[in-house]
Design a protein around this motif. Sequence first.
Motif, PDB file in Angstrom:
ATOM      1  N   ARG A   1       3.533   1.837  -1.490  1.00  0.00           N
ATOM      2  CA  ARG A   1       3.974   2.201  -2.834  1.00  0.00           C
ATOM      3  C   ARG A   1       2.837   2.848  -3.607  1.00  0.00           C
ATOM      4  NH1 ARG A   1       8.212   0.333  -6.022  1.00  0.00           N
ATOM      5  NH2 ARG A   1       8.426   1.827  -7.710  1.00  0.00           N
ATOM      6  N   ARG A   2       1.660   2.215  -3.538  1.00  0.00           N
ATOM      7  CA  ARG A   2       0.508   2.755  -4.253  1.00  0.00           C
ATOM      8  C   ARG A   2       0.083   4.097  -3.669  1.00  0.00           C
ATOM      9  NH1 ARG A   2      -1.715  -1.109  -7.995  1.00  0.00           N
ATOM     10  NH2 ARG A   2       0.210  -1.315  -9.138  1.00  0.00           N
TER      11      ARG A   2
ATOM     12  N   LYS B   1       0.823  -1.199   0.000  1.00  0.00           N
ATOM     13  CA  LYS B   1       0.000   0.000   0.000  1.00  0.00           C
ATOM     14  C   LYS B   1       0.862   1.256   0.000  1.00  0.00           C
ATOM     15  CE  LYS B   1      -3.528   2.545   0.169  1.00  0.00           C
ATOM     16  NZ  LYS B   1      -4.373   2.700  -1.000  1.00  0.00           N
TER      17      LYS B   1
ATOM     18  N   LEU C   1      -0.372  12.465  -7.648  1.00  0.00           N
ATOM     19  CA  LEU C   1      -1.406  13.137  -8.423  1.00  0.00           C
ATOM     20  C   LEU C   1      -1.712  14.499  -7.829  1.00  0.00           C
ATOM     21  CD1 LEU C   1      -3.952  10.250  -8.991  1.00  0.00           C
ATOM     22  CD2 LEU C   1      -2.581  11.372 -10.731  1.00  0.00           C
ATOM     23  N   SER C   2      -1.943  14.515  -6.534  1.00  0.00           N
ATOM     24  CA  SER C   2      -2.298  15.768  -5.894  1.00  0.00           C
ATOM     25  C   SER C   2      -1.140  16.741  -5.907  1.00  0.00           C
ATOM     26  CB  SER C   2      -2.734  15.509  -4.451  1.00  0.00           C
ATOM     27  OG  SER C   2      -3.950  14.812  -4.452  1.00  0.00           O
ATOM     28  N   VAL C   3       0.047  16.232  -5.659  1.00  0.00           N
ATOM     29  CA  VAL C   3       1.204  17.112  -5.610  1.00  0.00           C
ATOM     30  C   VAL C   3       1.417  17.806  -6.942  1.00  0.00           C
ATOM     31  CG1 VAL C   3       3.698  17.174  -5.403  1.00  0.00           C
ATOM     32  CG2 VAL C   3       2.358  15.863  -3.773  1.00  0.00           C
ATOM     33  N   LEU C   4       1.231  17.059  -8.023  1.00  0.00           N
ATOM     34  CA  LEU C   4       1.443  17.673  -9.330  1.00  0.00           C
ATOM     35  C   LEU C   4       0.428  18.772  -9.610  1.00  0.00           C
ATOM     36  CD1 LEU C   4       2.384  14.602 -11.482  1.00  0.00           C
ATOM     37  CD2 LEU C   4       3.834  16.542 -10.921  1.00  0.00           C
TER      38      LEU C   4
ATOM     39  N   ARG D   1       2.111   6.861  -4.995  1.00  0.00           N
ATOM     40  CA  ARG D   1       1.801   7.254  -6.363  1.00  0.00           C
ATOM     41  C   ARG D   1       0.550   8.124  -6.395  1.00  0.00           C
ATOM     42  NH1 ARG D   1      -1.373   4.797  -8.830  1.00  0.00           N
ATOM     43  NH2 ARG D   1      -1.002   2.785  -7.853  1.00  0.00           N
ATOM     44  N   LEU D   2      -0.465   7.765  -5.593  1.00  0.00           N
ATOM     45  CA  LEU D   2      -1.676   8.582  -5.559  1.00  0.00           C
ATOM     46  C   LEU D   2      -1.370   9.978  -5.076  1.00  0.00           C
ATOM     47  CD1 LEU D   2      -4.350   6.126  -4.242  1.00  0.00           C
ATOM     48  CD2 LEU D   2      -4.395   7.361  -6.398  1.00  0.00           C
ATOM     49  N   SER D   3      -0.520  10.063  -4.087  1.00  0.00           N
ATOM     50  CA  SER D   3      -0.171  11.376  -3.574  1.00  0.00           C
ATOM     51  C   SER D   3       0.448  12.225  -4.662  1.00  0.00           C
ATOM     52  CB  SER D   3       0.804  11.244  -2.405  1.00  0.00           C
ATOM     53  OG  SER D   3       0.172  10.569  -1.344  1.00  0.00           O
TER      54      SER D   3
END
Lengths: 291, 290
Positions: B14-15, B12, B22-25, B18-20
């Motif tokens: 790692r996943r 989890k 998205l928001s950071v970008l 990666r989701l984070s």
Amino acid sequence: MFRPLILGVVFGPGAVACGSDDPTGSGGSGTVQFTTWGEEYIEDEIPADPGDYSGFVDGWSVTYDKFLVNIQGITVADASGKVGAAMQGSKLFDNTVPGVKSVIDFPGLEAKAWTHVSYQIAPVTAATELTASATQADKDLMLQGGYSLYVDATATKDAVTKHFAWGFAIGTEYKQCHSEQDGRDEEGLVVTNNSSLEAQLTTHGDHLYYDRLQSSPDPAIQTSLRFDALAAADANDDGEVTLQELDAKPLDVVHYDPSGLGAATHGAFVTSLARTVGHFRGEGECTIASL
Amino acid sequence: MTLRFNAFDPSKARRAARLSTLSVLAFAGLLGTGLVLEACSADGGDTTSGKRVVLHTRVDLEPSAASSFTTATGWKVTLTKAALATGPFYYFDGPPPLVRRDEQRGFQYALRFLGIAVAHAHPGHYQAGNAMGEMLEPYSIDLLAGTADFPDGDGITGTFRSARFSFGTPPTGPAAGAVGGHAALTEGKAEKDGESTRYFRASAELADIAKSAAEGHVEGCEFHEVNVGADGLVTVLVNPSVWFNLVDFTLVEPGSEAAPTEFAAGTQPQIAFAQGLAQLSAYKFTYSAQ
């Protein structure tokens, strides 16, 4: 603590756009091998959560029988937009078949940074090429439904099983793909002289069961895999959860959050998540756009 | 030499990382483009940076929700109060993430029958692009009291495509009393055949909205695409029907007009309302030259 990453992301492209020379150019050429893989989640199973959020937090597990994905339009370009290589046509894969599968090789690419890598997962057409992992029956099914992605799977929790076969008639473009390489974010890929580089278009089979469309800004709120609400959508209790049943079920907002993106039903929610299965070089991300 | 990148890690952690991303970008784009606007404004030229323009600001109720509206679950809602405490608005040249879904099935047919537009978005990176304009003053409005002229903002000439609507507390401005210290406060009634009328009061704090929209910033709202070339008026149309779309009014006690039922914290109605406030489709921006 976000500031170094933020500045890097924001001003990095700006610097390239100002016309600086490519510092990675090394002369010569190399080969890029595009592949696809479904990871163990698609090949084997998405398990119930053992306590570390690596599986379904509500106790379900999911096993795929089919994970059909139609890949097309792979393009490798540099920062100026110059295209170094492009894939013609589309190819259909079943990523439940074990192993990494070749999509296309691009030999003779100039050795330098190719920062703009993109691809599409788009509906099958009559001209779609079958690969060894998929069958003519698979292609016929995809063609008839206008699908780009089709999953056939079974979810299990204790003595309960639910089967589902969902076809998604959507087209998605994955642009500006980037990934972490050697501890830093790399836009696209870097070809070095006389090298053969694999660029994997990884499909993430667990995404269809996320409970958020984007991660929460609150770090205390985890994004989790859930199936209880999807199982409960089986209105006629025949053991088959259809997309029509999901479309008829208003989103369970206590456990799901559309994150501002407006999915009113579980069908809309799953369809939105279906656009996120495409990734780049494992955990790498791309900018998603609808076709 | 062959390099393989089968970076699969089912953990989890790692996943989640990666989701984070998205928001950071998305967040990065917003912060970064704010800086671009500042640099362009200081320049004052009319090259690719654009010319500075004055952007008057007006906030109004979406006309289709002016009298009443019907939710996704078939409740007819009539509001008597819809007060908001707002923060800054920002305008960008990046496209919004909303897409329209072609197929209409089952429940969506019902929505069409009820006259409810069905627009869906897809997750992914909202890339705001360059900041083109801003209105920085915290303010407040009761949408049922009529159109409100907010403080002026400014911007630069160029193409506007998306916007950030933000909530801000404590409330300031002319409707600060009406919003009662909350980020949003609504009152009204919900009616449905075969059900008792529900008189309700729904409120949300900034922290409630921030569970879905970081810091109460609703990113990626549609700014009707326009090439801004001169001073003008930015109008923000707020559509409260989006806020109530998924509220299950069967879980709300009937109450009365004099004593409406509060949406209790942690219940489905209150969670659905707070998520609704964070829906970017609830806020649409347009520009007209003046």
